[in-house]
Design a protein around this motif. Structure first.
Motif, mmCIF file in Angstrom:
data_model
loop_
_atom_site.group_PDB
_atom_site.id
_atom_site.type_symbol
_atom_site.label_atom_id
_atom_site.label_comp_id
_atom_site.label_asym_id
_atom_site.label_seq_id
_atom_site.Cartn_x
_atom_site.Cartn_y
_atom_site.Cartn_z
ATOM 1 N N ASP A 245 32.149 -14.824 19.195
ATOM 2 C CA ASP A 245 31.709 -13.514 18.726
ATOM 3 C C ASP A 245 32.945 -12.726 18.307
ATOM 4 O OD1 ASP A 245 30.012 -11.409 18.126
ATOM 5 O OD2 ASP A 245 30.083 -10.600 20.168
ATOM 6 N N ALA A 246 33.551 -13.177 17.221
ATOM 7 C CA ALA A 246 34.846 -12.651 16.798
ATOM 8 C C ALA A 246 34.958 -12.709 15.289
ATOM 9 C CB ALA A 246 35.973 -13.466 17.439
ATOM 10 N N ASP A 247 35.960 -12.004 14.772
ATOM 11 C CA ASP A 247 36.208 -11.968 13.341
ATOM 12 C C ASP A 247 37.083 -13.132 12.911
ATOM 13 O OD1 ASP A 247 35.063 -9.463 12.059
ATOM 14 O OD2 ASP A 247 36.064 -8.604 13.815
ATOM 15 N N HIS A 248 37.217 -13.250 11.606
ATOM 16 C CA HIS A 248 38.152 -14.211 11.053
ATOM 17 C C HIS A 248 39.555 -13.919 11.587
ATOM 18 C CE1 HIS A 248 39.517 -17.089 8.028
ATOM 19 N NE2 HIS A 248 40.579 -16.317 7.955
ATOM 20 N N ALA A 249 40.326 -14.959 11.808
ATOM 21 C CA ALA A 249 41.712 -14.859 12.290
ATOM 22 C C ALA A 249 41.801 -14.386 13.734
ATOM 23 C CB ALA A 249 42.554 -13.964 11.386
ATOM 24 N N PHE A 250 40.729 -14.550 14.492
ATOM 25 C CA PHE A 250 40.738 -14.055 15.864
ATOM 26 C C PHE A 250 41.760 -14.767 16.761
ATOM 27 C CE2 PHE A 250 37.734 -17.601 16.188
ATOM 28 C CZ PHE A 250 38.089 -18.191 17.402
ATOM 29 N N ALA A 251 42.182 -15.955 16.369
ATOM 30 C CA ALA A 251 43.157 -16.686 17.189
ATOM 31 C C ALA A 251 44.600 -16.325 16.866
ATOM 32 C CB ALA A 251 42.950 -18.193 17.016
ATOM 33 N N ASN A 252 44.789 -15.465 15.893
ATOM 34 C CA ASN A 252 46.132 -15.082 15.447
ATOM 35 C C ASN A 252 46.562 -13.789 16.134
ATOM 36 O OD1 ASN A 252 48.459 -14.403 14.127
ATOM 37 N ND2 ASN A 252 47.490 -14.016 12.155
ATOM 38 N N PRO A 253 47.560 -13.846 17.029
ATOM 39 C CA PRO A 253 47.943 -12.653 17.786
ATOM 40 C C PRO A 253 48.568 -11.544 16.949
ATOM 41 C CG PRO A 253 49.472 -14.448 18.203
ATOM 42 C CD PRO A 253 48.320 -15.035 17.425
ATOM 43 N N HIS A 258 42.677 -10.042 16.275
ATOM 44 C CA HIS A 258 42.983 -10.968 17.366
ATOM 45 C C HIS A 258 42.124 -10.678 18.582
ATOM 46 C CE1 HIS A 258 45.101 -13.559 20.088
ATOM 47 N NE2 HIS A 258 45.555 -12.551 20.812
ATOM 48 N N ASP A 259 41.499 -11.733 19.094
ATOM 49 C CA ASP A 259 40.660 -11.657 20.282
ATOM 50 C C ASP A 259 41.251 -12.638 21.287
ATOM 51 O OD1 ASP A 259 38.704 -12.142 22.245
ATOM 52 O OD2 ASP A 259 37.056 -11.717 20.862
ATOM 53 N N LYS A 260 42.025 -12.124 22.222
ATOM 54 C CA LYS A 260 42.790 -12.998 23.117
ATOM 55 C C LYS A 260 41.896 -13.913 23.944
ATOM 56 C CE LYS A 260 46.511 -13.067 26.524
ATOM 57 N NZ LYS A 260 45.860 -14.105 27.354
ATOM 58 N N ALA A 261 40.824 -13.375 24.485
ATOM 59 C CA ALA A 261 39.954 -14.197 25.333
ATOM 60 C C ALA A 261 39.347 -15.355 24.535
ATOM 61 C CB ALA A 261 38.851 -13.339 25.946
ATOM 62 N N SER A 262 38.856 -15.039 23.342
ATOM 63 C CA SER A 262 38.277 -16.092 22.496
ATOM 64 C C SER A 262 39.354 -17.059 22.041
ATOM 65 C CB SER A 262 37.584 -15.471 21.282
ATOM 66 O OG SER A 262 36.481 -14.673 21.666
ATOM 67 N N ALA A 263 40.517 -16.527 21.691
ATOM 68 C CA ALA A 263 41.611 -17.384 21.227
ATOM 69 C C ALA A 263 42.066 -18.339 22.314
ATOM 70 C CB ALA A 263 42.779 -16.527 20.761
ATOM 71 N N ASP A 264 42.216 -17.838 23.528
ATOM 72 C CA ASP A 264 42.641 -18.703 24.626
ATOM 73 C C ASP A 264 41.644 -19.839 24.848
ATOM 74 O OD1 ASP A 264 44.881 -17.175 25.004
ATOM 75 O OD2 ASP A 264 44.135 -16.137 26.801
ATOM 76 N N ASP A 265 40.362 -19.518 24.792
ATOM 77 C CA ASP A 265 39.337 -20.541 24.986
ATOM 78 C C ASP A 265 39.357 -21.548 23.838
ATOM 79 O OD1 ASP A 265 36.878 -21.347 26.639
ATOM 80 O OD2 ASP A 265 36.047 -21.236 24.613
#
Length: 281
Positions: A245-253, A258-265
């Motif tokens: 449940d995040a936007d494009h590029a959510f894994a990019n800090p 950036h969505d840290k919780a989603s990125a970490d998972d």
């Protein structure tokens, strides 16, 4: 675990109403779709220039190798002795093979204790502005990029097993590299990039694919992801999807989305997928 997965650009898809069963070998490639979309002003403005970053130290080194088209190519190589015949080919984003992307290669190599080869599709260009990045992305011609990828595969030899990973523009090239590596490819990770949906091409895919996407992505939308699932199922290929449940590029800090919780998972799933399928034990 530290983050990885820089991404500053995204790719759109043609109208989703086209039946995958009707697609042929003449369908425009996923990478060509990106190259044309990268020229649009709205698309370019949507991405901030990354903050200046200079790695204090890097574990790898730049190498050159011949592309199958003849001219030399370059890549950033981080080596590991633990798995001598296993390599992850990494594909950079909109901003080229800069120190940030090289640090990502270092991190993946350290996490998995495996050799990582980050291929330079911009051939030495490291964009400083959005316009420069747009021009560089549009300048990546399929025939030349494929020759670079083929050259990298040849560089490591016929006994090497490959994993692939890339973000956005690099996500598209990650899957193309898996196609070109054929039976030598064991794993492919796509972070919110344009997936390949041409059935004639997908039938030649040997590697399982992990797709990581954001449900709020306005370009690689849930419909695009759903249609990709249909295409892969029709082609009889293995595909795992993790949508957040995040936007494009959510894994990019460095990105505002950036969505840290989603990125970490997502990053955990990506590393586990590569480790399992490449048998990095």
């Amino acid at each position: 675990m530290k983050y990885f997965g820089s991404c500053f650009i995204f790719i759109t898809m043609l109208t989703s109403g086209i039946s995958y069963a009707q697609q042929s070998c003449c369908t425009i490639s996923s990478t060509a779709k990106f190259a044309s979309f990268a020229a649009e002003d709205e698309f370019i403005r949507a991405h901030p220039i990354p903050a200046p970053y200079k790695a204090e130290s890097l574990a790898g080194t730049m190498i050159t190798f011949p592309a199958t088209s003849g001219a030399n190519s370059s890549a950033y190589l981080v080596t590991s002795k633990k798995h001598p015949n296993k390599v992850i080919l990494m594909f950079h984003d909109f901003w080229g093979l800069n120190d940030y992307n090289k640090s990502e290669a270092d991190l993946i190599s350290k996490e998995l204790d495996v050799t990582v080869c980050a291929i330079d599709l911009f051939e030495g260009k490291v964009p400083a502005t959005r316009d420069d990045a747009s021009k560089a992305a549009q300048g990546v011609v399929d025939t030349r990029a494929n020759a670079i990828i083929d050259g990298a595969i040849t560089y490591f030899g016929k006994t090497t097993r490959f994993g692939m990973i890339g973000w956005c523009m690099g996500g598209s090239w990650s899957q193309q590299a898996a196609l070109r590596a054929a039976t030598q490819a064991d794993a492919c990770v796509i972070y919110y990039g344009m997936p390949e949906t041409n059935l004639d091409k997908l039938k030649e895919l040997h590697a399982p694919v992990l797709g990581i996407f954001g449900k709020k992505d306005k370009w690689i939308t849930p419909d695009v992801v759903s249609n990709y699932q249909v295409a892969m199922k029709t082609a009889g290929k293995r595909l795992s999807i993790h949508s957040y449940d995040a936007d494009h590029a959510f894994a990019n800090p460095s990105d505002p989305h950036h969505d840290k919780a989603s990125a970490d998972d997502a990053n955990k799933h990506a590393l586990d997928f590569l480790k399992r399928n490449l048998k990095l034990f």
